[in-house]
Design an enzyme around this catalytic site. Structure first.
Site, PDB file in Angstrom:
ATOM      1  N   CYS A 261       0.839  -1.211   0.000  1.00 35.63           N
ATOM      2  CA  CYS A 261       0.000   0.000   0.000  1.00 35.63           C
ATOM      3  C   CYS A 261       0.867   1.251   0.000  1.00 35.63           C
ATOM      4  CB  CYS A 261      -0.883   0.026   1.250  1.00 35.63           C
ATOM      5  SG  CYS A 261      -2.033  -1.310   1.385  1.00 35.63           S
TER       6      CYS A 261
HETATM    7  N1  SAJ Z   1       6.727   2.171   8.863  1.00 34.40           N
HETATM    8  C1  SAJ Z   1       7.791   2.899   9.387  1.00 34.40           C
HETATM    9  N2  SAJ Z   1       7.544   3.791  10.381  1.00 34.40           N
HETATM   10  C2  SAJ Z   1       6.276   3.994  10.873  1.00 34.40           C
HETATM   11  C3  SAJ Z   1       5.212   3.244  10.322  1.00 34.40           C
HETATM   12  C4  SAJ Z   1       5.455   2.340   9.321  1.00 34.40           C
HETATM   13  O1  SAJ Z   1       8.932   2.744   8.966  1.00 34.40           O
HETATM   14  O2  SAJ Z   1       6.118   4.807  11.783  1.00 34.40           O
HETATM   15  C5  SAJ Z   1       6.972   1.237   7.775  1.00 34.40           C
HETATM   16  C6  SAJ Z   1       6.598  -0.179   8.110  1.00 34.40           C
HETATM   17  O3  SAJ Z   1       7.700  -0.863   8.664  1.00 34.40           O
HETATM   18  C7  SAJ Z   1       6.204  -0.746   6.744  1.00 34.40           C
HETATM   19  C8  SAJ Z   1       5.649   0.452   6.000  1.00 34.40           C
HETATM   20  O4  SAJ Z   1       6.148   1.611   6.689  1.00 34.40           O
HETATM   21  O5  SAJ Z   1       7.349  -1.223   6.066  1.00 34.40           O
HETATM   22  C9  SAJ Z   1       4.125   0.513   5.945  1.00 34.40           C
HETATM   23  O6  SAJ Z   1       3.678   0.331   7.269  1.00 34.40           O
HETATM   24  P1  SAJ Z   1       2.133   0.689   7.690  1.00 34.40           P
HETATM   25  O7  SAJ Z   1       2.127   0.709   9.178  1.00 34.40           O
HETATM   26  O8  SAJ Z   1       1.657   1.866   6.978  1.00 34.40           O
HETATM   27  O9  SAJ Z   1       1.335  -0.624   7.287  1.00 34.40           O
HETATM   28  P2  SAJ Z   1       0.591  -1.018   5.954  1.00 34.40           P
HETATM   29  O10 SAJ Z   1       1.429  -0.854   4.752  1.00 34.40           O
HETATM   30  O11 SAJ Z   1       0.015  -2.367   6.230  1.00 34.40           O
HETATM   31  O12 SAJ Z   1      -0.567   0.059   5.838  1.00 34.40           O
HETATM   32  C10 SAJ Z   1      -1.855  -0.329   6.169  1.00 34.40           C
HETATM   33  C11 SAJ Z   1      -2.768   0.663   5.504  1.00 34.40           C
HETATM   34  N3  SAJ Z   1      -4.118   0.210   5.607  1.00 34.40           N
HETATM   35  C12 SAJ Z   1      -4.918   0.348   4.536  1.00 34.40           C
HETATM   36  O13 SAJ Z   1      -4.531   0.750   3.470  1.00 34.40           O
HETATM   37  C13 SAJ Z   1      -6.330  -0.060   4.735  1.00 34.40           C
HETATM   38  C14 SAJ Z   1      -2.653   2.011   6.172  1.00 34.40           C
HETATM   39  O14 SAJ Z   1      -3.660   2.901   5.650  1.00 34.40           O
HETATM   40  C15 SAJ Z   1      -2.837   1.862   7.647  1.00 34.40           C
HETATM   41  O15 SAJ Z   1      -2.787   3.147   8.258  1.00 34.40           O
HETATM   42  C16 SAJ Z   1      -1.719   0.996   8.164  1.00 34.40           C
HETATM   43  O16 SAJ Z   1      -1.938  -0.318   7.590  1.00 34.40           O
HETATM   44  C17 SAJ Z   1      -1.731   0.872   9.683  1.00 34.40           C
HETATM   45  O17 SAJ Z   1      -2.079   1.876  10.331  1.00 34.40           O
HETATM   46  O18 SAJ Z   1      -1.343  -0.208  10.173  1.00 34.40           O
END
Ligand code: SAJ
Length: 421
Positions: A261
């Site tokens: 995403c």
């Molecule tokens: N990450 C960081 N630092 C952070 C947060 C994330 O480096 O502070 C990295 C993670 O390790 C990962 C990437 O970014 O590699 C994405 O992480 P994410 O927490 O955004 O997780 P996703 O990709 O699963 O995003 C999903 C999305 N959900 C939907 O699209 C319905 C996002 O909108 C959500 O906000 C997110 O999950 C969530 O909050 O867990």
């Protein structure tokens, strides 16, 4: 017996959504081109971690959920939900061909009075400019003969504090009647509906949600690089800033941006913006910063090894956690894979341990997860925590390892052998 709803695409979005409708006593027919998925559903066997067999099987046995590969089945239902992937193409442009193919498969069987909703994440304008015309090959007019709406998926793999029912659902209809028809459908399994004025607005809402994350993650990643130059502890700074009870949201730096995403969605908007002579500079800059992080991490690992008079070339490096985020097994766009490739190219001997990822063959790497036994930990010249899964005793590992690089602030800083971002 015709189903109420057809869901095109029984993946990590479609399957949980169909189960949520099934639990609300709506009958759902999944349509997926992957026969293995169809057979698994028919056998009541879930292939999505967030959907337990115990939820799926009773609904299948009751005939509430069915599955097939033939799009002609949509002729029998009242509502059709499109939940198909929207990847980037080779040259990092939106690939909406799967949406177009789904629409093309539906069109010959579309019936007057039906509702079609697009759930796939995409650029503003997709529903109106791509989906509607393909569906109108049926001879029916969108917004007149059938209802058309967009409602972006908000399924977050691995999340348990919010469910399909408790996550508000944004809905934008081609017409007010389309919006109301879609809202009426989702009210079956969602507590809060958030109507917006158009499908375009709904498409942009989803992109804003994920661009918000990409940009803020890039901000703290840039801060991590700066803090290294300043000799400051970025984790201390973020932890202290996060004590502000209002006007701040905590993000943490890391080895880069993974998942299907957050690294992908922002480029759907920057591509669309360019069609309007507009440069989305925040998105481009965030992408630049986030994709630079694996290279920064290689530099930091190199310096850590250098501190004990070792080179990357010839060193044994044990990577801990390769999935794109904690406690999932998904490695799509995972920065750990990039990191392993870069370190391997420098001559390091790489091993990894990830309880959720048995091997990396699909990523083109001939590596399998190794047990965290003494041999693996103590033989490694450096242990790198890249994704911090729960259930691992990082303090014990630090005590046993020769050297540690902790990219996730998961390891107790017991002594100078533990390096951090
Ligand atoms: N990450 C960081 N630092 C952070 C947060 C994330 O480096 O502070 C990295 C993670 O390790 C990962 C990437 O970014 O590699 C994405 O992480 P994410 O927490 O955004 O997780 P996703 O990709 O699963 O995003 C999903 C999305 N959900 C939907 O699209 C319905 C996002 O909108 C959500 O906000 C997110 O999950 C969530 O909050 O867990």
């Amino acid at each position: 017996m015709a189903s109420d709803i057809a869901i095109i695409g029984a993946g990590y979005v479609g399957l949980p959504l169909g189960v949520a409708f099934g639990k609300a006593d709506a009958t759902v027919h999944f349509i997926d081109s992957d026969e293995a998925k169809v057979h698994a559903i028919a056998a009541g066997e879930s292939y999505i971690a967030d959907v337990p067999d115990a939820d799926l099987r009773p609904l299948v046995e009751a005939g509430t959920l069915t599955a097939g590969t033939d799009p002609a089945a949509v002729a029998e239902v009242r509502s059709i939900l499109i939940c198909v992937p929207t990847p980037l193409s080779e040259n990092r442009e939106p690939d909406v061909s799967i949406i177009a193919a789904a629409a093309g498969a539906i069109a010959p069987h579309l019936q007057r009075g039906q509702l079609v909703v697009l759930e796939s994440t995409t650029y503003p304008g997709t529903t109106r400019e791509l989906l509607a015309p393909v569906l109108e090959r049926s001879g029916l007019v969108a917004g007149v003969d059938f209802h058309l709406a967009m409602s972006p998926e908000r399924i977050d793999p691995g999340r348990t504090d919010f469910t399909v029912r408790t996550t508000p659902k944004v809905v934008g209809g081609l017409t007010p009647a389309c919006a109301e028809r879609a809202a009426e459908l989702y009210r079956l399994c969602v507590d809060t509906i958030v109507p917006v004025s158009s499908p375009d607005a709904a498409e942009l809402v989803k992109l804003l949600e994920n661009i918000f994350r990409s940009v803020n993650i890039a901000l703290v990643n840039e801060l991590a690089v700066l803090c290294h130059r300043l000799g400051l502890d970025v984790w201390e700074v973020i932890d202290a800033a996060a004590t502000k009870p209002y006007g701040f949201m905590r993000f943490t730096p890391g080895p880069g941006l993974g998942g299907h995403c957050i690294p992908i969605d922002p480029f759907y908007l920057s591509w669309r913006a360019r069609q309007f002579d507009f440069q989305t500079e925040f998105i481009e800059l965030a992408g630049k910063v986030n994709t630079s992080m694996p290279y920064f991490c290689v530099e930091r690992i190199s310096h850590a090894l250098n501190s004990v008079r070792k080179a990357v070339n010839g060193s044994r490096i044990l990577v801990l956690g390769v999935s794109y985020k904690p406690n999932v097994g998904d490695v799509r766009e995972s920065p750990a894979v990039k990191l392993i490739e870069l370190l391997g190219a420098l001559g390091a001997s790489i091993a990894y341990h990830d309880p959720h990822v048995p091997d990396l063959r699909d990523e083109g790497l001939d590596l399998r997860s190794v047990p965290l036994d003494d041999d693996a930990v103590e033989r490694a010249d450096i242990l790198c925590v890249v994704t911090a899964h729960s259930g691992i005793d990082y303090g014990d590992l630090a005590a046993r390892a020769q050297l540690v690089f902790d990219f996730r602030n998961a390891v107790p800083r017991i002594d100078e052998r533990v390096h951090t971002l």
